[in-house]
Every structure is written in structure tokens, then in C-alpha cells.
Design an enzyme around this catalytic site. Structure first.
Site, PDB file in Angstrom:
ATOM      1  N   GLU A  22     -26.624  51.561 -16.856  1.00  0.00           N
ATOM      2  CA  GLU A  22     -27.168  51.949 -16.891  1.00  0.00           C
ATOM      3  C   GLU A  22     -28.687  52.226 -17.855  1.00  0.00           C
ATOM      4  O   GLU A  22     -29.253  52.802 -18.262  1.00  0.00           O
ATOM      5  CB  GLU A  22     -26.925  53.582 -16.203  1.00  0.00           C
ATOM      6  CG  GLU A  22     -26.425  53.770 -14.566  1.00  0.00           C
ATOM      7  CD  GLU A  22     -25.114  52.754 -14.163  1.00  0.00           C
ATOM      8  OE1 GLU A  22     -24.555  52.694 -15.334  1.00  0.00           O
ATOM      9  OE2 GLU A  22     -25.373  53.209 -13.522  1.00  0.00           O
TER      10      GLU A  22
ATOM     11  N   HIS B 137     -20.877  61.497  -5.937  1.00  0.00           N
ATOM     12  CA  HIS B 137     -21.902  60.987  -5.393  1.00  0.00           C
ATOM     13  C   HIS B 137     -23.020  62.249  -4.636  1.00  0.00           C
ATOM     14  O   HIS B 137     -23.419  62.155  -3.626  1.00  0.00           O
ATOM     15  CB  HIS B 137     -21.326  59.921  -4.462  1.00  0.00           C
ATOM     16  CG  HIS B 137     -20.393  59.407  -4.590  1.00  0.00           C
ATOM     17  ND1 HIS B 137     -19.515  58.873  -4.736  1.00  0.00           N
ATOM     18  CD2 HIS B 137     -21.314  57.562  -4.512  1.00  0.00           C
ATOM     19  CE1 HIS B 137     -18.787  57.961  -5.151  1.00  0.00           C
ATOM     20  NE2 HIS B 137     -20.129  57.008  -5.310  1.00  0.00           N
TER      21      HIS B 137
END
Lengths: 364, 430
Positions: free
Chosen positions: A98, A168
Site C-alpha cells: 500500500e 475488514h
């Protein structure tokens, strides 16, 4: 602000002991205003995002889309078909990194090309934090305008999905609203997703666009098929009312709408629900006007209460509307815990918690 | 052909195609080679052996001249000619003089902070001279020679150090955080290594332009190479075939941390092949070697293959004006390095041999540069800061409502408490 037609899917309430797989809200579709285009088709949020990116790439030959797994269509299918349509030099996988995705995206933008960088889960945006906060947000300011990365848009999935647990389900927006120089946007449905994403991509400032993953398939409505943009930094009153104002964003707008309907039915209380849409820079004026009318404000978000963006809204509104307030600004939010797995129904600010907040606010 | 046989309730699938061990090996070696190992030759071994890189020779250090500045292999002479050679020397020495003056000015309290480039003039100018002006440069902070070679005016260095109203960076950052769109030099930022993946992104964007003739060259130090962003950048650059040169200035120190405490492998060049980068290590104080290596790296990068150059050098100065390096290294070590291997001295010997420079010219030049630098410095010192409203500019492309309000709030505050603030140092609003 003109009212939008609200079609309530159903008015039934939801038991706390929801069956596994049942969402904690009903999606409330809204009808897009005429100016977004007459021709419409049914799209879910995922398709709306796909459509926005398709249009962005068709109208801007420099636009490229990249991130983990975007080439085959993306783990949520948001980039389906785009590689075949625009080529693998424009739609491609990056290595799993990322901080690389964000840094790379900044560099693409600095070189004058449009960068649409995907972060697979907002929960994993943190390796990119330095690049986003120390670099992207400050590029224009620190260089005296010689360099900037306005052509960068970071898309990341966001929010509760029913079973996502700690990693999540997060809503990380408040980690970014504290940083001047980036824009933070959260859509509540497919039409907003398309219009706001196109605005983010075309805006000359780096932007983070959080997509509520639970709405990808669950939220479907008639969406204008043409090229339209919803302005940034403009909140939208989704339900008009005169007794209490609720400000929310993303999935929580639908929870708030349901709570508002309940409040009307059970308490005779008229609740105004506002979708903030752009979290930063936010449309303070719109909220101020509403609170001057109602005298009562509740902010509701999934993210933990402490230092959530609700805290900023509460502080600003009590500054601006102190003498108009009939009750303290309330915040109906996630608890100050990491996001739990099996306890999700107890963690979330459910319809019942928001309803209870309305009740306490009017009875203050 | 597939045979599906059932035995005791279990279905077993046998494939005649992979009946033999050899077939199975061949299949896997081909898969590994093509899909896992970038088409490198894959082979099995039955010998249990751990690779101990500490036993391997280091990547060799490419050089063109010896320590005294003499060519070893004449064929490696890039043949600069007089004009270019003199310009190279003048740039290196001007940098050296400017550094000394600005370092002292910080000690005198005239600018807030400074970082010198002592000992690295060769790797700056050698690489800069090998790039083209349209190539985009990202730096760390110790690459002033690159910017100077490209023509960034002396006054502009000074204005930035003072952050005054003539600073094109608008006084937003500490000294030495230079940037220039005109000279294709991206503005420096303090966080280390963040520029590496950004440089890769820019290179990728250039690659997509038809008939691209631009590479990106990104500079960083031995310490910066330890950050995660370096790993991210190396991997992305190689995987995405970007026209980029990674230029590592390995000067032996990251503030007080020597390279022996920074990594255990074969420096930064040792990492290159691991990522799939074309790799070279050079004598960073040998300007010709740096030039040749950068020139070749540029040629390779334009074929969309990423290259890493590790330039071996030595940081003769302190890390910055906030550092006193005698706290962690001996004055003798610094002195010895400066005596045995100074990039300016090595290049000067070439100029003298060619008859393109003399001790007389040296005296003249030193005086000329000092005068120029001091004049630019004096002018910058006298220049006022921009109006303090500049502090609100550039956060976004347009001034947002909240900043208009906060600016008004500051104005209101200054109307009453203004005498407590350095308003006189700023320009007035016109």
C-alpha cells in the site's frame, strides 16, 4: 435544498438478533435529480463505481487505475472489464504494497497523469499513511505551488460488512480529516458513488474516496447513465424535518433514515437527515442552517466515538449554534473498541441506538 | 487422457501425461522459471547449502581514474572538452564555497538551518551532467550540485534558505528544501525515501507518453535505503518496467549511524539484482565514472528497464548544522578521507593536466564566486518575508471557506495584539 423522493423499501424494523447474512439496515434509494441526466439504468454501487471509472478513463486518456488485483476485475468486481477496454498499461496490478501504491500514485499525478489508486480494504490504508498525510496532502503547500498531486484519487473499501471484524470493517476517515490538504468523501449509494467519484477524480486536489463495501451489491437504484458530477463539499438533506437534525454518511445514512421513520411513527418527532458526503472539507454551513431550524443535533457514524469526525462536527456546531441548541449535541457511534467479529450487532450504532438518541435528545 | 478410477469410495485421478518423474520435474521447472522466477533458468539441486552472502565478493566498484585523478583505461574517458570540463569544475567549487558561507551564516544565527554537500560534489555534478534537462529529478536533500548544474540561480538558493518573499517555495519549508519546476527538480521534503515510489510513478507516466525521451532520476542515501518505501519503489520499478534511475549516495553515515549499523548485506547495489534491477556500483568521487555510469543507466532506463547506481563516497561534513560529527567519528578519519579522496581535487588534476585551469585562475575564481555568493546572500537577507497571509495559501487549489474564516480570525487577533508579532518582517498587503 430541494427534497429528493425517498422510496422506503419497507418500514419493518429489524431485530437485534438478526439472522446471519441479514444487514443491519435497509438501503433507501434516492431518485437522482434531472440535471444528472434523463437516461437511467439500474446499477448497484459496485457497478456505479465501475461506470464512473469507465467514464473517467474514456474522457481522460492519461487516467490509469492500479492496485492489488484490479486487473482481473478486483476482489469486489469494481474494475470488471476495464483492463480489456483500456489496455493493461492503463489498468494493472501492482505488487502487494500500500505504501508503494500511494507513493506511485502521487508520482503519476506529479507527472501530470490522472491516478486512480485502489486500496483493497480501508483497514490496510495505514502503510500508505505517511505518503498520504506527509506527502500527498502537503505537496502543493510545501512547494509554493510548483508541484502538486491533485490528479491523485485513492479509492478504498470502507465500513461494516456483517462479518468483517477488526480488519475488514474499519471506517478510517477521521485519521485523514485531521490532515489539511486532502479531501475525504463517502457516498451513501450508487448515484452518489458515481457522481462523487467523478468529482474526486477531476478535482485538483488529492482525494480519498471510501466505498461502503456492504453497499456494493446491496444498494441498487436507477442511476443516470451519462457523465455527471456531484459537487464536493456539499451536504445533502435526504429527509426533511423540523425537530432534530441527524448528520451521517455512508451506510449509516440508511440506518439514520430508518431511525427517523421510527421516530416519526412512534414518537411523532420530525427528524431531518443530512448526508455529509464530503467529510473534509465539510459543508458546515448546511448543517448550521439545519440546526438553527431544529435546535437539536445527532451525529452518527460507525467509526469509534472518540475523535471520530462527529467530534469535529459537535465542536463546530456548538461554537456556531450555541444559543440555538435545545440539547447537547449527541453522537451515536461505534464504541471505542476495535471492530469485533461476533459482537458486531452490539458494536454498531443500530437503528435502535439512533432511535434512542433521538428520544433522549427531544426529552432533554 | 484422464483416467478416473474409484477405489474404496475415493476417486483418484491419474494422468498418463505426467507419468514419469522427469515429466513432473520438467513441468515444474518450466512453471517456476516462467511464472515465479521471471524466465530465469530454474534448476533443482540435491545439495543442501545455505547461501552465505558474507562470503561472496562485493559488487565491484566501477572507476575511470585512480586516486590521483589519472585515467586507468583511456577508452573510458568521456572526452568532455574544455568548456564542459571547466563548467563541471566551476559548479563543484561554487557549491563548495556556497556551502561554506551558508554553513557559517547558520552558525551566526542568520539562517535557521543548513546542510552541506562536502565530499559529494563529484557524484552530484557527474550524474547531473549525464542527464538531460528534461529528465525529472527527485532528491533527498544532499544533491545541491544537481540543481546547481541545471542552472538554479544562486539567489534562489539564498531566498529559499531565508524563506523570503522571493522564495519560489513561498517560505513554507526549512532551508535546503529546494524545488524548481523550471529545472525539473521536484521540491525536497523532509521525510526520507518517500520520493522513491513517487519517482517510479512519474517514470511510469512518462513511459506512457508517445516517443518518451524522459527518464526519472531519484537520489537517496544509504540510510534512506533502509526505509520500506525503498523496497516498495525497487519492486514496483522493476515489476512495472519503469524508465528510472535509482541513484544511491552511499556516503558512509546516516547522521551518526555508520553503514556497518545500517545493513548487513552487500550495500545497496547488492539489493539490486534481488529486485530485478540493472545494477552498478561506482566510485562516487570519480566524476568520470559517475558520468559514464549515469549515461549508460539513462540509455538502459529509456528502454524501460529500471537501473540502480550505488555511488560510494564519504560525507566530509556534519549531517547538518544540528550535528557535530566529532561526537561519533574522529577528526582524523574525516581528515584522512579528505586528503586521500576528494572529488574536486581528483577532477582538478585532470583540468590542470589538460591545461584548462591554473592556480592563478583558481585564485581569481575563488574570489569571483565568493563575491557572487556574498552578494546574493546579502540581498536575500535584506528581502522581506511574504505577507503572512501566505501561510493560508496552497493547502488546496482554492482557499476553502474554513481557511478564509481562520485567516480573518488571525487578522482580528493581529489588529489587537499585532505588536507581539514579527509583522515588520513581512511585506505589507498591497
Amino acid at each position: 435544498m430541494a427534497l429528493r423522493n425517498i422510496a422506503l423499501l419497507c418500514g419493518r424494523t429489524r431485530g437485534v438478533l438478526a439472522t446471519r447474512g441479514a444487514a443491519h439496515f435497509n438501503f433507501q434509494p434516492t431518485e437522482a435529480p434531472k440535471e444528472y441526466g434523463e437516461e437511467r439504468t439500474k446499477m448497484n454501487l459496485c457497478q456505479a463505481v465501475n461506470n464512473a471509472m469507465d467514464i473517467a478513463m474514456a474522457t481522460d486518456p492519461s487516467a490509469i487505475l492500479f492496485g492489488e488485483d484490479v486487473a482481473f476485475g478486483g476482489v469486489f468486481r469494481c474494475s470488471l472489464g476495464l483492463k480489456d477496454k483500456y489496455g493493461s498499461d492503463r489498468v494493472f496490478n501492482t505488487p502487494l504494497c500500500e505504501q508503494g501504491i500511494a507513493g506511485f500514485g502521487i508520482g503519476v499525478a506529479v507527472a501530470g497523469s490522472t491516478a486512480i489508486a485502489e486500496i483493497q480494504f480501508g483497514d490496510y490504508i495505514f502503510p500508505a499513511y505517511d505518503q498520504l498525510v506527509n506527502e500527498a496532502a502537503k505537496y502543493r503547500y510545501r512547494s509554493g505551488g510548483l508541484f502538486e498531486c491533485g490528479k491523485l484519487t485513492v479509492r478504498a473499501t470502507w465500513g461494516a460488512v456483517g462479518h468483517g471484524a477488526l480488519y475488514h470493517s474499519q471506517s478510517p476517515e477521521a485519521n485523514f480529516t485531521h490532515t489539511p490538504g486532502i479531501k475525504v468523501v463517502v457516498p451513501r449509494g450508487p448515484t452518489q458513488a458515481k457522481g462523487l467519484l467523478l468529482s474526486c477524480i477531476r478535482d485538483d486536489n488529492p482525494a480519498i474516496f471510501f466505498e461502503p463495501k456492504i453497499l456494493y451489491r446491496l444498494a441498487a437504484e436507477e442511476v443516470p447513465t451519462g457523465d455527471f458530477m456531484i459537487p464536493l463539499s456539499k451536504a445533502e438533506t435526504v429527509r426533511s424535518g423540523k425537530d432534530v437534525t441527524i448528520v451521517s454518511w455512508g451506510t449509516q445514512v440508511h440506518v439514520s433514515l430508518e431511525a427517523a421513520q421510527l421516530a416519526q411513527e412512534k414518537l411523532g418527532v420530525s427528524v431531518e437527515v443530512i448526508d455529509l458526503q464530503t467529510i473534509q472539507p465539510w459543508d458546515e454551513e448546511h448543517i448550521v442552517q439545519s440546526v438553527k431550524k431544529t435546535g437539536r443535533l445527532i451525529v452518527s457514524h460507525e467509526a469509534p466515538k472518540t475523535s471520530g469526525f462527529g467530534a469535529e462536527i459537535a465542536a463546530a456546531i456548538q461554537e456556531r449554534c450555541f444559543l440555538h441548541l435545545e440539547s447537547p449535541v449527541a453522537r451515536s457511534c461505534g464504541w471505542d473498541t476495535p471492530f469485533p467479529h461476533v459482537y458486531e450487532p452490539f458494536y454498531l450504532p443500530t437503528v435502535w441506538r439512533v432511535f434512542d438518541s433521538i428520544k433522549k435528545t427531544v426529552n432533554f | 487422457m484422464l483416467h478416473i478410477a474409484k477405489g474404496r469410495g475415493l476417486a483418484r485421478i491419474f494422468s498418463r501425461r505426467f507419468a514419469t518423474a522427469q515429466d513432473r520435474d520438467d513441468f515444474r521447472l518450466q512453471e517456476y522459471s516462467q511464472k515465479y522466477l521471471g524466465y530465469r533458468k530454474a534448476a533443482f539441486t540435491e545439495k543442501l547449502e545455505l547461501i552465505d552472502s558474507s562470503k561472496m565478493a562485493a559488487v565491484p566498484i566501477y572507476r575511470v581514474t585512480d586516486g590521483l585523478g589519472n585515467f586507468i583505461d583511456e577508452s573510458q574517458d568521456p572526452n568532455f572538452g574544455k568548456e564542459k570540463s571547466v563548467r563541471i569544475y566551476e559548479t563543484m567549487t561554487q557549491l563548495n564555497i556556497m556551502d561554506r558561507i551558508l554553513y557559517d551564516s547558520q552558525r551566526q544565527g542568520r539562517i535557521s538551518f543548513y546542510m552541506t554537500n562536502f565530499g559529494e560534489e563529484g557524484n552530484h555534478v557527474g550524474s547531473a551532467a549525464a542527464l538531460e534537462s528534461q529528465d525529472l529529478v527527485y532528491g533527498q536533500y544532499r544533491e545541491v550540485g544537481v540543481l546547481m548544474w541545471r542552472g538554479f540561480p544562486l539567489e534562489q538558493f539564498m531566498h529559499q534558505c531565508y524563506g523570503n518573499s522571493m522564495d519560489i517555495g513561498k517560505g513554507k519549508q526549512m532551508p535546503v528544501h529546494y524545488g524548481s519546476k523550471e529545472h525539473n527538480f521536484v521540491t525536497i521534503s523532509s521525510p526520507l525515501t518517500t520520493q522513491l515510489p513517487q519517482a517510479v510513478g512519474s517514470a511510469y507516466a512518462f513511459k506512457r507518453q508517445p516517443n518518451n525521451d524522459r527518464v526519472v532520476c531519484v537520489y537517496f542515501g544509504d540510510g534512506a535505503a533502509s526505509e520500506g518505501d525503498a523496497h516498495a519503489a525497487f519492486n514496483f520499478a522493476a515489476t512495472l518496467d519503469c524508465p528510472i534511475i535509482f541513484f544511491c549516495r552511499n556516503n558512509g553515515y546516516a547522521i551518526s549511524t555508520p553503514t556497518s549499523e545500517q545493513y548487513a548485506g552487500d550495500g545497496i547495489a547488492g539489493k539490486g539484482p534481488g529486485y530485478g534491477l540493472h545494477t552498478i556500483r561506482v566510485d562516487g568521487n570519480d566524476l568520470f565514472a559517475v558520468y559514464n555510469a549515469t549515461r549508460e543507466a539513462r540509455r538502459v532506463a529509456l528502454t524501460n528497464k529500471a537501473v540502480i547506481i550505488e555511488a560510494m563516497t564519504y560525507r566530509l561534513g556534519h549531517h547538518s548544522t544540528s550535528d557535530d560529527s566529532t561526537a561519533y567519528r574522529s577528526a582524523e578519519e574525516v581528515q584522512t578521507w579528505g586528503d586521500k579522496d576528494h572529488p574536486i581535487e581528483r577532477f582538478k588534476s585532470y583540468l590542470l593536466r589538460k591545461g584548462w585551469w591554473s592556480d592563478e585562475r583558481e585564485k581569481e575564481w575563488q574570489k569571483e564566486v565568493r563575491t557572487k555568493v556574498l552578494k546574493a546572500f546579502g540581498d536575500a537577507e535584506k528581502t522581506k518575508l511574504a505577507h503572512y497571509h501566505e501561510l493560508f495559501e496552497g493547502v488546496y487549489d482554492e482557499l476553502p471557506i474554513i481557511l478564509k474564516k481562520q485567516r480573518a480570525e488571525l487578522d482580528e487577533h493581529l489588529a489587537e495584539y499585532g505588536d507581539r508579532y514579527p509583522i515588520d518582517r513581512c511585506l505589507k498587503k498591497d
